[in-house]
Design a protein around this motif. Structure first.
Motif, PDB file in Angstrom:
ATOM      1  N   HIS A 296       0.850  -1.188   0.000  1.00 49.21           N
ATOM      2  CA  HIS A 296       0.000   0.000   0.000  1.00 49.21           C
ATOM      3  C   HIS A 296       0.890   1.244   0.000  1.00 49.21           C
ATOM      4  N   THR A 297       0.401   2.302  -0.603  1.00 50.18           N
ATOM      5  CA  THR A 297       1.166   3.546  -0.686  1.00 50.18           C
ATOM      6  C   THR A 297       0.740   4.497   0.425  1.00 50.18           C
ATOM      7  N   GLY A 298       1.710   4.905   1.248  1.00 55.67           N
ATOM      8  CA  GLY A 298       1.453   5.884   2.292  1.00 55.67           C
ATOM      9  C   GLY A 298       1.194   5.260   3.648  1.00 55.67           C
ATOM     10  N   LEU A 299       1.692   5.921   4.689  1.00 60.83           N
ATOM     11  CA  LEU A 299       1.475   5.424   6.041  1.00 60.83           C
ATOM     12  C   LEU A 299       0.006   5.469   6.439  1.00 60.83           C
ATOM     13  N   GLY A 300      -0.763   6.335   5.805  1.00 61.38           N
ATOM     14  CA  GLY A 300      -2.178   6.425   6.131  1.00 61.38           C
ATOM     15  C   GLY A 300      -2.968   5.190   5.745  1.00 61.38           C
ATOM     16  N   THR A 301      -2.375   4.296   4.941  1.00 60.06           N
ATOM     17  CA  THR A 301      -3.078   3.086   4.500  1.00 60.06           C
ATOM     18  C   THR A 301      -2.661   1.851   5.289  1.00 60.06           C
ATOM     19  N   VAL A 302      -1.816   2.038   6.312  1.00 60.81           N
ATOM     20  CA  VAL A 302      -1.318   0.887   7.072  1.00 60.81           C
ATOM     21  C   VAL A 302      -2.456   0.145   7.762  1.00 60.81           C
ATOM     22  N   SER A 303      -3.487   0.868   8.221  1.00 59.25           N
ATOM     23  CA  SER A 303      -4.599   0.189   8.900  1.00 59.25           C
ATOM     24  C   SER A 303      -5.275  -0.808   7.961  1.00 59.25           C
TER      25      SER A 303
END
Length: 424
Positions: A296-303
């Motif tokens: 996934h791209t971006g730390l905001g998508t880790v969840s």
């Protein structure tokens, strides 16, 4: 022993003569302070690897001045009255403050505490050599015993002070870092933190907010089976095996799981190596199951990636086979399980192969499974089954004859691979 020798020396030198000789010795060493400081710095460079790796000019600008300051502090201690020195003096007086400060600097410069204490021992040896060569000591050997005791006491106090300061700083930094690590991990997994907070916390670990990440989830095959100590050891295994060398990396324990947020490069080679790396980790942890999300791209998508890793473990049939469970595999299993053609796939493909294996004591199903797992590579399949490639080729031909699906034709191969997942 040194203090008893010092008492004997005092019997041969009266107090007035002793003080005068010490004053002369101090003046002599003061005049040579710069030269002695340079000698000590040179010996650090020659004998301590960690000091040689410090930035250019750092030894001259920081280490040598600290060595000279230490010499000045030692010379001041030569006039101390031993009977007046408190036995509680543990190096926490203002005299030792510069050395505690230098210990904190060495910690942040990456100098190990062992190397730091080695430096102070080397300092003591070098200073004692210079003291022995002083004319006051050569002409009055008994004075050397008195001075040796004072130098030994000074080195002991300074070493205690710097070790304590170093370890206190290390403990505080590591404790703070662990708190930030837990906060960031929870913020990323929950998905409730603001972008500003994620950006602020991620900078602490060098995690680019827009990079591509995948999540590794390591969970015991039987929940509540392992102690916190076992989970910590598992965490160290994950960190050691996965830790990238070029970018930030975040791992931690959450409930009874070990979570790793792993950065990915665009290079296709790393994508291809990810499954191999994950399978190797699973083999190291046979009592745990490893789930891996998509990239996934971006730390905001880790969840979202974390939920995929959970689904990879929950949706994929977990056997005793020590292989990682990928979300892509879980998606295929879900597609097959929900398909109205599941029973058809099983009846038309798997049942004939299973019947043939029973009748002829063959291994057609195992060969098809190994062929898919190897990326449809004949040599890799043969290696995993410990047979010759021609044997694999013969078995795949037999599979074609029994099912009508050719393992060397792409559409047929897709049906064969899906049929394996349709097996109960």
């Amino acid at each position: 022993m040194a203090e008893q020798s010092g008492d004997n020396a005092r019997s041969e030198l009266d107090e007035t003569a002793l003080r005068q000789l010490i004053v002369e010795l101090i003046e002599h060493l003061h005049r040579r302070a710069y030269e002695i400081g340079e000698l000590i710095a040179q010996r650090y460079r020659e004998n301590i690897v960690e000091y040689r790796s410090l930035p250019d000019g750092f030894i001259e600008q920081d280490v040598a001045p600290t060595a000279r300051a230490n010499l000045e502090a030692m010379l001041a201690s030569l006039t101390d009255d031993d009977s007046a020195v408190s036995e509680r003096d543990d190096g926490n007086t203002a005299r030792y403050s510069p050395f505690r400060d230098s210990a904190v600097r060495r910690f942040h410069q990456g100098v190990p505490v062992q190397a730091l204490l080695h430096a102070y021992r080397l300092w003591g040896h070098t200073v004692w050599e210079q003291v022995r060569q002083a004319p006051q000591i050569r002409n009055n050997p008994e004075l050397g015993l008195v001075v040796a005791g004072k130098i030994m006491r000074h080195v002991d106090l300074v070493s205690t002070a710097v070790a304590q300061a170093y370890l206190e700083e290390a403990s505080g930094v590591m404790r703070d870092r662990e708190v930030v690590r837990r906060d960031l991990l929870e913020a990323l997994i929950s998905g409730n933190a603001s972008p500003e907070r994620i950006d602020r916390l991620s900078q602490y670990f060098g995690l680019p907010t827009t990079a591509r990440y995948t999540v590794f989830l390591v969970r015991s095959r039987k929940l509540s089976r392992f102690s916190p100590e076992s989970l910590r050891k598992t965490l160290e295994t994950v960190r050691h095996h996965l830790h990238p060398t070029e970018t930030g990396f975040l791992t931690g324990v959450r409930d009874e799981e070990v979570v790793a947020i792993y950065p990915l490069h665009r290079a296709a080679s790393q994508q291809e190596m990810l499954r191999e790396q994950a399978d190797a980790l699973a083999a190291m942890l046979p009592r745990f199951v490893v789930g891996v999300s998509r990239a996934h791209t971006g730390l905001g998508t880790v969840s979202s990636a974390y939920r995929e890793a959970q689904d990879a473990i929950a949706s994929t049939q977990v056997t005793d086979e020590t292989r990682a469970q990928f979300y892509a595999d879980a998606m295929l299993d879900h597609i097959v399980a929900s398909s109205p053609f599941k029973s058809v796939l099983y009846e038309e493909v798997i049942e004939p192969l299973e019947q043939y294996d029973r009748d002829h004591r063959a291994e057609l199903v195992a060969t098809l499974r190994a062929y898919c797992a190897s990326g449809f590579n004949l040599a890799g399949t043969a290696k995993s089954l410990i047979v010759q490639p021609n044997t694999v080729r013969y078995r795949l031909k037999r599979i074609h004859e029994l099912t009508g699906q050719d393992p060397f034709v792409s559409n047929n191969l897709i049906l064969l691979a899906l049929a394996l997942r349709a097996a109960p």
